[in-house]
Design an enzyme around this catalytic site. Structure first.
Site, PDB file in Angstrom:
ATOM      1  N   ASP A  40      72.442-123.697  55.153  1.00  0.00           N
ATOM      2  CA  ASP A  40      72.080-125.363  55.038  1.00  0.00           C
ATOM      3  C   ASP A  40      71.990-126.050  56.774  1.00  0.00           C
ATOM      4  OD1 ASP A  40      73.916-124.798  52.864  1.00  0.00           O
ATOM      5  OD2 ASP A  40      75.610-124.190  53.158  1.00  0.00           O
ATOM      6  N   THR A  66      71.992-120.104  58.693  1.00  0.00           N
ATOM      7  CA  THR A  66      72.437-120.558  57.613  1.00  0.00           C
ATOM      8  C   THR A  66      71.534-121.782  57.259  1.00  0.00           C
ATOM      9  OG1 THR A  66      73.805-122.224  56.010  1.00  0.00           O
ATOM     10  CG2 THR A  66      73.521-122.398  58.640  1.00  0.00           C
TER      11      THR A  66
HETATM   12  O1  F6P Z   1      76.246-121.232  53.337  1.00  0.00           O
HETATM   13  C1  F6P Z   1      75.483-121.185  52.807  1.00  0.00           C
HETATM   14  C2  F6P Z   1      75.133-121.662  51.585  1.00  0.00           C
HETATM   15  O2  F6P Z   1      74.119-121.102  50.370  1.00  0.00           O
HETATM   16  C3  F6P Z   1      75.819-122.475  50.596  1.00  0.00           C
HETATM   17  O3  F6P Z   1      74.912-123.841  50.132  1.00  0.00           O
HETATM   18  C4  F6P Z   1      76.233-122.049  48.871  1.00  0.00           C
HETATM   19  O4  F6P Z   1      76.760-123.137  48.738  1.00  0.00           O
HETATM   20  C5  F6P Z   1      77.083-121.276  49.108  1.00  0.00           C
HETATM   21  O5  F6P Z   1      76.568-120.388  50.316  1.00  0.00           O
HETATM   22  C6  F6P Z   1      76.977-119.815  47.897  1.00  0.00           C
HETATM   23  O6  F6P Z   1      76.615-118.579  48.808  1.00  0.00           O
HETATM   24  P1  F6P Z   1      78.025-117.735  47.910  1.00  0.00           P
HETATM   25  O7  F6P Z   1      77.757-117.164  46.265  1.00  0.00           O
HETATM   26  O8  F6P Z   1      76.637-116.422  48.465  1.00  0.00           O
HETATM   27  O9  F6P Z   1      79.298-117.559  48.484  1.00  0.00           O
END
Ligand code: F6P
Length: 375
Positions: free
Chosen positions: A137, A135
């Site tokens: 994050d 991730t």
């Molecule tokens: O999980 C990682 C992440 O990049 C977050 O930081 C972000 O909020 C989210 O995914 C958004 O991803 P998606 O639009 O693909 O659901």
């Protein structure tokens, strides 16, 4: 045992740089070192539910180390709540059936916290599962590092560097929105590395007046530009209170219907929060008199070739995953532990999030170099 083993692999959740390096790291060790047979499943748990396979052998695994995204495809589908023909269906039985039909001895899932939760459910349904953490994050519990974070950090830092020079030239405030709905690692680290003047993260609800005061202090000293690094999920004190209550109610809810209703409420909050950085920039411009601009870094942070650190992490986690599968270990995530790895029971990972502790040394260091956190 390992020479006759058949092992499935999938990537699930939001993509991140280094997924292919992990598939390759696992696959090459599994095939080349242990003589296993590998089967790829497309698009996360959906491909498993629909039995959509991809041939993975030494030739398909070649040349993907540096490639961004995932050759397997990914999705955010959950096995027990998958949209099928306009309805939400529990696909656990279909997944178990695919696993048996494919004559798998184990399944490797490369994913984040949500994937660990789904993997735990499937291991309770009888599947032998090992997960690898990824991730951007950096919020997967129990692991020192997750695949993708290092690359995203490089991208976000470079963006902040570039925003610095243009903010400086135009005497502006530039609000740089960095990914991270629930955890502020990426914003905090890119903010430190890029020298952001203000850093706002979900873990520290901010007071707009404190941010304005910090920017005004800079102006008084003759510096009439500022970089504000803001995480997607950063909120002011009042919004954080209301949102936090909502999340806590969802945790307490036992009734499925009640859970759905609260989740809809949370989704509405999230949707409303989307314009947050733009509103923040407007309010800062009004309060400080400095022209303000917003740059939302968005999906650029998740795309493209993985950094050397992520290639290395993905390769060693993948290798360690092959060792565990060969040893018949299951129900675990391969955690990064210093330069090594360790298996952690999925139950210890699922449903937990690694957020920035308020006494973390990075926060202390950032404060000491003058970063305002809006508190
Ligand atoms: O999980 C990682 C992440 O990049 C977050 O930081 C972000 O909020 C989210 O995914 C958004 O991803 P998606 O639009 O693909 O659901």
């Amino acid at each position: 045992m390992s020479s006759s083993m058949r092992v499935g692999i999938l990537t699930a959740g939001g993509d991140s740089p280094g997924l292919n390096a992990a598939v390759r790291g696992f696959g090459k060790a599994a095939i080349g070192h242990y003589g296993m047979e590998i089967v790829g499943f497309r698009d996360g748990f959906r491909g498993l539910a629909e039995d959509r396979r991809m041939r993975l052998d030494s030739s398909t695994l070649a040349g993907i180390l540096t490639v961004g995204g995932t050759i397997l495809g990914t999705s955010r589908d959950k096995p027990h709540r998958m949209p099928v023909d306009g309805k939400i269906v529990d696909m656990t039985d279909a997944i178990v059936a695919t696993y048996r039909r494919a004559r798998l001895d184990a399944l490797v899932c490369v994913g984040g916290g949500g994937t660990a939760k789904n993997a735990l459910r499937l291991s309770k349904a009888g599947l032998s599962i090992v997960t690898l953490p990824k991730t951007i994050d950096n919020d997967v519990a129990e692991t020192d590092a997750s695949i993708g974070f290092a690359t995203a950090l490089e991208i976000a830092t470079e963006a902040i560097d570039r925003l610095h020079s243009t903010a400086h030239s135009h005497h502006r405030i530039v609000v740089a929105e960095v990914m991270g709905h629930r955890a502020g690692w990426l914003t905090l680290c890119a903010g430190i590395a890029g020298g952001a003047d203000v850093t706002l993260i979900p873990e520290i609800p901010y007071d707009l007046d404190a941010v304005v005061a910090a920017i005004r202090r800079r102006t008084r000293k003759g510096t009439n530009f500022s970089i504000v690094a803001v995480a997607e999920g950063a909120r002011d004190v009042e919004s954080a209170r209301v949102y936090g209550e909502c999340l806590a109610r969802r945790e307490r809810a036992t009734d499925e219907g009640e859970k759905r209703a609260i989740e809809a409420e949370i989704a509405a909050f999230d949707a409303d929060h989307t314009g947050h950085s733009l509103r923040l920039a407007r309010r800062l411009e009004e309060a400080t008199g400095l022209e303000s601009r917003v740059t939302i870094l968005g999906y650029v942070q998740r795309g493209g070739t993985p950094s050397p650190i992520d290639r290395l992490l993905a390769t060693r986690l993948g290798n360690a995953g092959a060792d565990l599968v060969a040893a018949g270990v299951d129900g675990v995530m391969v955690a990064a532990a210093g330069e090594g790895t360790r298996p952690v029971r999925l139950a210890r990972v699922a449903g937990r999030r690694k957020t920035v502790p308020l006494d973390h040394p990075f926060l202390t260091a950032a404060r000491r170099v003058g970063t305002c956190f809006g508190d």
